[in-house]
Design a protein around this motif. Structure first.
Motif, short mmCIF file in Angstrom:
data_model
loop_
_atom_site.label_atom_id
_atom_site.label_comp_id
_atom_site.label_asym_id
_atom_site.label_seq_id
_atom_site.Cartn_x
_atom_site.Cartn_y
_atom_site.Cartn_z
N LEU A 179 30.54 15.31 40.32
CA LEU A 179 29.80 16.60 40.13
C LEU A 179 29.50 17.04 38.88
CD1 LEU A 179 32.26 19.01 42.48
CD2 LEU A 179 30.05 18.24 42.67
N ALA A 180 30.43 16.47 37.84
CA ALA A 180 30.27 16.55 36.42
C ALA A 180 29.06 15.75 35.81
CB ALA A 180 31.57 16.25 35.51
N LYS A 181 28.82 14.62 36.31
CA LYS A 181 27.74 13.74 36.05
C LYS A 181 26.49 14.43 36.72
CE LYS A 181 30.34 9.36 35.69
NZ LYS A 181 30.50 8.27 36.32
N GLU A 182 26.38 15.09 37.90
CA GLU A 182 25.31 15.63 38.49
C GLU A 182 25.12 16.90 37.83
OE1 GLU A 182 26.17 16.27 42.68
OE2 GLU A 182 24.93 14.67 43.03
N ASN A 183 26.09 17.88 36.90
CA ASN A 183 25.83 18.97 36.47
C ASN A 183 26.33 18.73 35.16
OD1 ASN A 183 25.06 20.89 38.94
ND2 ASN A 183 26.73 19.60 39.67
N TRP B 281 34.36 25.28 32.91
CA TRP B 281 35.30 24.23 32.31
C TRP B 281 36.40 24.22 33.56
CZ3 TRP B 281 34.86 23.13 27.23
CH2 TRP B 281 33.62 23.71 26.28
N ALA B 282 36.50 22.95 33.69
CA ALA B 282 37.53 22.54 35.20
C ALA B 282 38.50 21.51 34.37
CB ALA B 282 36.70 21.82 36.00
N PHE C 196 36.78 25.67 44.49
CA PHE C 196 36.53 26.72 43.57
C PHE C 196 34.98 26.05 42.69
CE2 PHE C 196 40.01 29.39 44.16
CZ PHE C 196 39.27 30.80 44.59
N VAL C 197 35.47 24.94 42.23
CA VAL C 197 34.21 24.19 41.55
C VAL C 197 32.80 24.04 42.21
CG1 VAL C 197 33.44 22.20 40.18
CG2 VAL C 197 35.56 22.97 39.70
N ARG C 198 32.83 23.69 43.26
CA ARG C 198 31.85 23.79 44.28
C ARG C 198 31.19 24.95 44.55
NH1 ARG C 198 30.05 19.28 46.30
NH2 ARG C 198 31.35 17.38 46.33
N TYR C 199 32.16 25.98 44.73
CA TYR C 199 31.79 27.08 45.09
C TYR C 199 30.68 27.83 43.93
CZ TYR C 199 31.37 31.97 46.69
OH TYR C 199 30.87 33.48 47.32
N PHE C 200 31.34 27.51 42.62
CA PHE C 200 30.50 28.24 41.55
C PHE C 200 29.43 27.52 41.31
CE2 PHE C 200 34.50 30.69 40.78
CZ PHE C 200 33.93 31.90 40.33
N LEU C 201 29.29 26.11 41.65
CA LEU C 201 28.18 25.28 41.45
C LEU C 201 26.97 25.64 42.55
CD1 LEU C 201 29.57 21.79 40.42
CD2 LEU C 201 28.32 23.11 38.80
N GLU C 202 27.41 25.89 43.55
CA GLU C 202 26.45 25.99 44.64
C GLU C 202 26.25 27.30 45.40
OE1 GLU C 202 28.50 23.45 47.58
OE2 GLU C 202 28.21 21.44 46.38
N GLN C 203 27.14 28.29 45.13
CA GLN C 203 26.79 29.58 45.67
C GLN C 203 26.64 30.80 45.16
OE1 GLN C 203 27.08 29.63 49.15
NE2 GLN C 203 27.64 27.52 49.18
N GLN D 263 27.86 33.69 32.90
CA GLN D 263 29.12 33.94 33.05
C GLN D 263 29.86 32.62 32.87
OE1 GLN D 263 30.71 36.93 35.03
NE2 GLN D 263 29.12 37.35 33.55
N THR D 264 31.26 32.84 32.29
CA THR D 264 31.96 31.49 32.03
C THR D 264 33.29 31.49 32.82
OG1 THR D 264 31.21 31.34 29.67
CG2 THR D 264 33.20 30.13 30.14
N VAL D 265 33.44 30.36 33.55
CA VAL D 265 34.55 30.04 34.59
C VAL D 265 35.30 28.96 34.13
CG1 VAL D 265 35.24 29.87 36.82
CG2 VAL D 265 32.91 30.94 36.39
N VAL D 266 36.67 29.43 34.02
CA VAL D 266 37.60 28.39 33.92
C VAL D 266 38.56 27.92 35.27
CG1 VAL D 266 39.76 27.57 32.58
CG2 VAL D 266 37.89 28.76 31.49
N ILE D 267 38.29 26.94 35.64
CA ILE D 267 39.29 26.55 37.05
C ILE D 267 40.21 25.65 36.41
CG2 ILE D 267 39.04 25.38 39.31
CD1 ILE D 267 37.45 28.00 38.89
#
Length: 256
Positions: A56-60, A43-44, A28-35, A13-17
């Motif tokens: 978060l971007a450097k980790e992912n 794309w944030a 929301f970024v954390r949610y889509f990364l973690e949940q 899936q592709t998500v734009v926040i």
């Protein structure tokens, strides 16, 4: 935050926040990364860089891409859309909004109205989101169900307004509601699998609301994590036929 019931997905899936440097957007970024239990490309966007989002971007690096964006500049929105090429977007969640302009609090009386302040409310809260809908239509027009969601506010409901005040914020959110209702009607014809919805998040404990939390009962002041969970419960159940609906955080439908 516990996992919620996600529909089965057999492709990434592709998500734009939009507005990921703010409290709810970052949530929301954390949610889509973690949940989320299936592959998601995020794309944030941000207007001002913050350390937590950069971290978060450097980790992912394969899952999260950061994009500088000011939604009051249509050329930047168009450029962002072009950057995505032919990418199909499944979720676009716009979290950008202003509650007060610089050091000027929301206007309680007609005597407080300033044209420049009103123009800024409308530029950010009303015009920016509908320009996102304009330029991201090609990314949301595909065979899979998709969602275009924008954070609105209950105080933007004309039918619910019993107190008055907060002229610019109320009016800009009411204008947002009408612009997105129009968008939902047009999308129904040209992108029928996309649900265009508006979300009232309740009062969330962020820097946006901090100056106005004094009279909020503790049980009605939500953490960012709770707000995101509550809004995701709505987003996960939205279907194309729900397009053009104004939801409160608890899933009830608000009057226009």
């Amino acid at each position: 935050m516990a996992n919620q019931n996600f529909p089965a997905q057999n492709h990434p899936q592709t998500v734009v926040i939009v507005g990921a440097s703010g409290g709810i957007g970052l949530g929301f970024v954390r949610y889509f990364l973690e949940q989320v239990p299936f592959p998601v490309k995020i794309w944030a966007t941000y207007r001002q860089a913050i350390a937590e989002l950069d971290h978060l971007a450097k980790e992912n690096p394969d899952r999260l891409t950061l994009v500088p964006l000011d939604i009051t500049e249509e050329s930047q929105i168009a450029q962002f859309s072009q950057q995505l090429g032919k990418t199909e977007v499944n979720w676009l969640i716009n979290c950008v909004g202003i509650l007060h302009v610089e050091d000027n609090p929301p206007e309680k009386s007609l005597r407080h109205l300033q044209p420049s302040q009103l123009q800024q409310y409308f530029a950010v809260n009303s015009i920016g989101p509908v320009l996102l809908a304009k330029h991201f239509l090609p990314h949301l027009r595909h065979a899979s169900p998709s969602v275009f969601a924008t954070i609105s506010a209950k105080v933007g409901s004309i039918g619910d307004n019993q107190l008055g005040g907060w002229y610019g914020y109320r009016a800009s959110k009411a204008a947002l509601n009408m612009l997105l209702k129009n968008t939902a009607i047009e999308y129904r014809r040209v992108a029928p699998q996309c649900a265009v919805i508006l979300l009232h998040p309740g009062t969330t404990d962020t820097s946006l609301s901090q100056p106005f939390q004094k009279n909020v009962p503790p049980e009605k002041l939500f953490t960012v994590e709770l707000t995101v969970k509550q809004l995701m419960a709505i987003l996960l159940q939205v279907k194309p036929e729900n397009s053009g609906t104004f939801y409160s955080w608890d899933g009830t439908i608000l009057p226009w």
